[in-house]
Design an enzyme around this catalytic site. Structure first.
Site, short mmCIF file in Angstrom:
data_model
loop_
_atom_site.label_atom_id
_atom_site.label_comp_id
_atom_site.label_asym_id
_atom_site.label_seq_id
_atom_site.Cartn_x
_atom_site.Cartn_y
_atom_site.Cartn_z
N HIS B 169 0.84 -1.21 0.00
CA HIS B 169 0.00 0.00 0.00
C HIS B 169 0.87 1.26 0.00
CE1 HIS B 169 -3.40 2.58 1.41
NE2 HIS B 169 -2.40 3.23 1.98
N GLU B 170 1.87 1.27 0.89
CA GLU B 170 2.74 2.45 0.97
C GLU B 170 3.57 2.62 -0.30
OE1 GLU B 170 2.20 4.55 3.05
OE2 GLU B 170 1.06 3.42 4.52
N HIS B 173 1.64 4.35 -2.91
CA HIS B 173 1.67 5.81 -2.78
C HIS B 173 2.92 6.36 -3.44
CE1 HIS B 173 -1.80 6.66 -0.45
NE2 HIS B 173 -1.44 5.93 0.59
#
Lengths: 183, 562
Positions: B169-170, B173
């Site tokens: 998820h990170e 980003h």
């Protein structure tokens, strides 16, 4: 007037050709990059296995068959050259590793060995990296192959001599989770 | 085909441009208002005839000047905020680099590398925040540095697959570069907020003592905090809550594991996410908002504009649809992880097995452990040793003991003839004066005495050990923890007389060795430790470390479940 329109069309065609050509080159480079990533990770796995066998030997020397199978499979994988051979050899190697870790489950001392745990973590990580590298590679191959076959980039691909690439296959759907033996 | 790169570039530069324009507009409006007030006030006061001459607007030149100044101030603010952005943010978050000796950190490093492979080779750095909270964040700045941070709490409590999903998820980003605009937008005011918050918290504890001298200072800080908080609320308009959905989707594309991400989000939402820490002001960079915010959990235009995260409920729904699972499964998994089997270390062999017999003047004595041999001054390379397997050799044929003697010799040479203690090169047990041996415990390495069971632990490692829950405790430790908790109720400050107590010298500091102070770990957890104030090493007597862990774990479990 018609001359201008023709000129405009030609200019447009040239610009379109160049941009499509460039995007195809990018895709092809991505595929190559993806392949080299797989290669790096496979090498890393091959380097880790002798250590693993060496550590395990101290605890399970009498499980000779399992250890030898791993060593043999590794040798095959190292010697493989074509994509298809590599695929088969690596899948086989994954299988033997899985059985080695399954055997290790039965030996609490081996499980508690710090070096063994570190090796296990490293190997799990490498295993995942191989899976991810393969995933990335296959995604990029897919994009390249689609671009080569679809209009109008197929014309550019024909002229520029772009070839379709081979997928790096996965033997079983569950293989990705394979060596995730919980310690 | 993923979110295309041209689209990303466009989005990124548009958001950042808009943020800058808004910053200038803000300064322009502020300057314009001030100018207007000053002008009207000034004219009213200074005119000879006392009469109201009507409302004086600003002329075009004045407006343009105000705009110019606003642009200048905005630019200064911008360059200041953007300069060294990642290091400054990391400082506010109190993040630390990964330690190579820590198995958890090694695992995190591996996972980050794995995910980086999945993105096609993005260079990403990992850091940890030493707190029990569960959260994760991504930062990047114009210098191209990309950092993913994870709290120790998250690291200790999620499974490997779940961590992988969170890192995915990170990384999403970072790959989609919305991280850059988020970091920059956050930095403009929230970073200052974070620092101010830290300062005001620092003073809050002293307020009673020197309230008078610092009162004005605190008031000013609070006023500034109020203003900047309001402005950073406005700036949240530029941080779309949609980007979390996008990152979730991309994480699934990278790791192909929606269920683990859902489990991780569920676990994070069930436990403490980090409210109250200095970093909470930077909420937009986290995977879930550290503050429990009603705005985030609600829908509608107002929430869409001013919130930084979408409702967890919705995120879970999307992921569960992908994974074809339901909330009950998440709940079960969460419970199962809370009660996962622990490693029973009481059954593992002592770190220092005694397997050598030594021959002294024709007599076999022992058995000795390696470390005990080191303390025997009469052992030479010619001494005969008998091993556990029955083989008899001289020391120079036994690589383990020979290496030990070599080290001992080196340590002695280093002392250069002063030779007060022969074993200065080793860390000695404070009680038994025997060398301590390294032991893997809760993912870190601690120094433990194989004879008395005392342990020497670095301060950072104590925090990590407390957060992690790998090992189980024996009934004895549990009982002692209970007694300690009870003794707390009728506790009197003067139970131990520190003046007469035998205090230890720090074993790791160089000469002259400072005296360690004896203290309770905290007053809430009255476990006696000796601490060196110079290097931060802490000494725990036998079982005390386990008792401390047991006490703290009991409290945090109660906090999260009841």
């Amino acid at each position: 007037m018609i001359g201008w329109i023709l000129l405009g069309l030609i200019v447009f065609a040239v610009i379109a050709f160049v941009s499509i050509y460039n995007s195809l080159v990018t895709l092809r480079e991505n595929v190559r990059n993806g392949w080299s990533q797989i290669d790096v990770q496979l090498k890393r796995r091959h380097d880790l296995i002798p250590n693993l066998v060496e550590t395990a030997k101290g605890y399970i020397s009498h499980e000779r068959g399992t250890l030898e199978a791993v060593i043999k499979a590794r040798q095959q994988a190292v010697n493989a050259t074509s994509i298809k051979d590599k695929q088969e050899a690596e899948n086989f190697l994954s299988g033997t590793l899985r059985s080695l870790f399954a055997v290790a489950e039965n030996y609490p001392n081996l499980k508690a060995d710090t070096q063994m745990r570190q090796l296990h973590e490293e190997l799990t990580s490498t295993e995942n990296k191989i899976a991810f590298a393969r995933q990335y590679y296959n995604d990029e191959v897919n994009r390249l192959n689609v671009a080569i076959q679809s209009f109008p980039s197929n014309i550019v691909a024909q002229v520029g001599g772009f070839q379709k690439s081979e997928f790096f296959g996965i033997a079983e759907a569950t293989e990705r989770d394979a060596p995730k033996v919980q310690f | 085909m993923p979110y295309s790169f041209t689209q990303i570039e466009k989005d990124k530069s548009r958001t950042i441009g808009m943020v800058f324009a808004f910053l200038v507009l803000f300064y322009f409006l502020a300057g314009w208002t001030i100018a207007l007030v000053v002008k009207n006030y000034f004219f009213f006061e200074s005119s000879d005839e006392v009469q109201f001459r009507g409302f004086a607007g600003l002329s075009l030149t004045e407006t343009l000047t105000a705009l110019g100044i606003a642009f200048g101030v905005g630019w200064l603010h911008w360059t200041y905020s953007v300069h060294d952005l990642v290091p400054r943010s990391l400082r506010v978050l109190k993040a630390e680099p990964l330690s190579p000796n820590d198995t958890y950190h090694q695992m995190l490093q591996n996972i980050i590398e794995e995910v980086s492979v999945a993105t096609g080779g993005e260079k990403i750095e990992g850091v940890v925040v030493p707190t029990m909270a569960m959260n994760a964040f991504a930062l990047s700045d114009f210098s191209g540095r990309k950092v993913i941070g994870v709290t120790e709490g998250l690291l200790a409590r999620l499974s490997r697959a779940q961590l992988e999903a969170v890192i995915g998820h990170e990384a999403a980003h970072i790959v989609s570069e919305d991280c850059l605009s988020t970091t920059v937008t956050t930095s403009l005011f929230a970073l200052v907020n974070g620092m101010l918050n830290g300062i005001s918290q620092m003073f809050r504890y002293r307020r009673s003592r020197d309230r008078d001298s610092l009162g004005g200072f605190i008031t000013v800080i609070f006023l500034i905090l109020m203003v900047t908080r309001f402005i950073s609320l406005l700036f949240r308009m530029f941080i779309s809550r949609q980007r979390e959905f996008r990152a979730d989707a991309m994480a699934v594309r990278l790791t192909r594991d929606p269920l683990s991400l859902a489990q991780a989000l569920y676990a994070i939402s069930q436990r403490w996410r980090g409210a109250g820490l200095a970093g909470e002001e930077l909420e937009a960079i986290f995977i879930t908002n550290p503050k429990l915010s009603a705005l985030d959990e609600s829908e509608g235009l107002w929430a869409d504009l001013f919130s930084t995260h979408p409702p967890i409920r919705q995120r879970l729904k999307v992921l569960l649809d992908l994974a074809k699972a339901d909330v009950q499964q998440l709940e079960d998994n969460f419970r199962a992880q809370l009660n996962r089997p622990r490693q029973d270390i009481s059954s593992t062999p002592a770190p220092d097995p005694r397997e050598w017999m030594l021959n002294r003047e024709g007599q076999w004595i022992g058995p000795y452990s390696l470390i005990q041999i080191a303390t025997q001054d009469w052992v030479t390379p010619e001494t005969w040793v008998k091993k556990a397997n029955g083989s008899v050799v001289q020391v120079f044929d036994d690589p383990a003991i020979l290496e030990l003697l070599r080290q001992k010799n080196q340590a002695q040479n280093k002392l250069n003839g002063q030779g007060q203690v022969a074993l200065d090169g080793f860390n000695l047990c404070l009680r038994c004066r025997l060398p301590l041996s390294d032991m893997h415990y809760e993912g870190t390495i601690i120094k433990k005495c194989s004879t008395c069971g005392g342990a020497l632990v670095k301060e950072n490692d104590v925090q990590r050990i407390i957060i992690r829950e790998d090992v189980s405790f024996s009934d004895r430790v549990k009982r002692m923890a209970e007694l300690t908790a009870q003794s707390m109720k009728n506790w009197e400050p003067a139970q131990t007389d520190l003046k007469t107590a035998q205090l230890y010298k720090c074993p790791t500091c160089p000469h002259p060795k400072p005296t360690m102070i004896r203290m309770f770990y905290t007053l809430a957890y009255p476990v006696e430790v000796d601490k060196c104030l110079y290097c931060g090493q802490m000494w725990f007597d036998q079982d005390e470390l386990e008792i401390l862990q047991c006490l703290i774990e009991k409290n945090t479990k109660q906090g999260s479940l009841e």
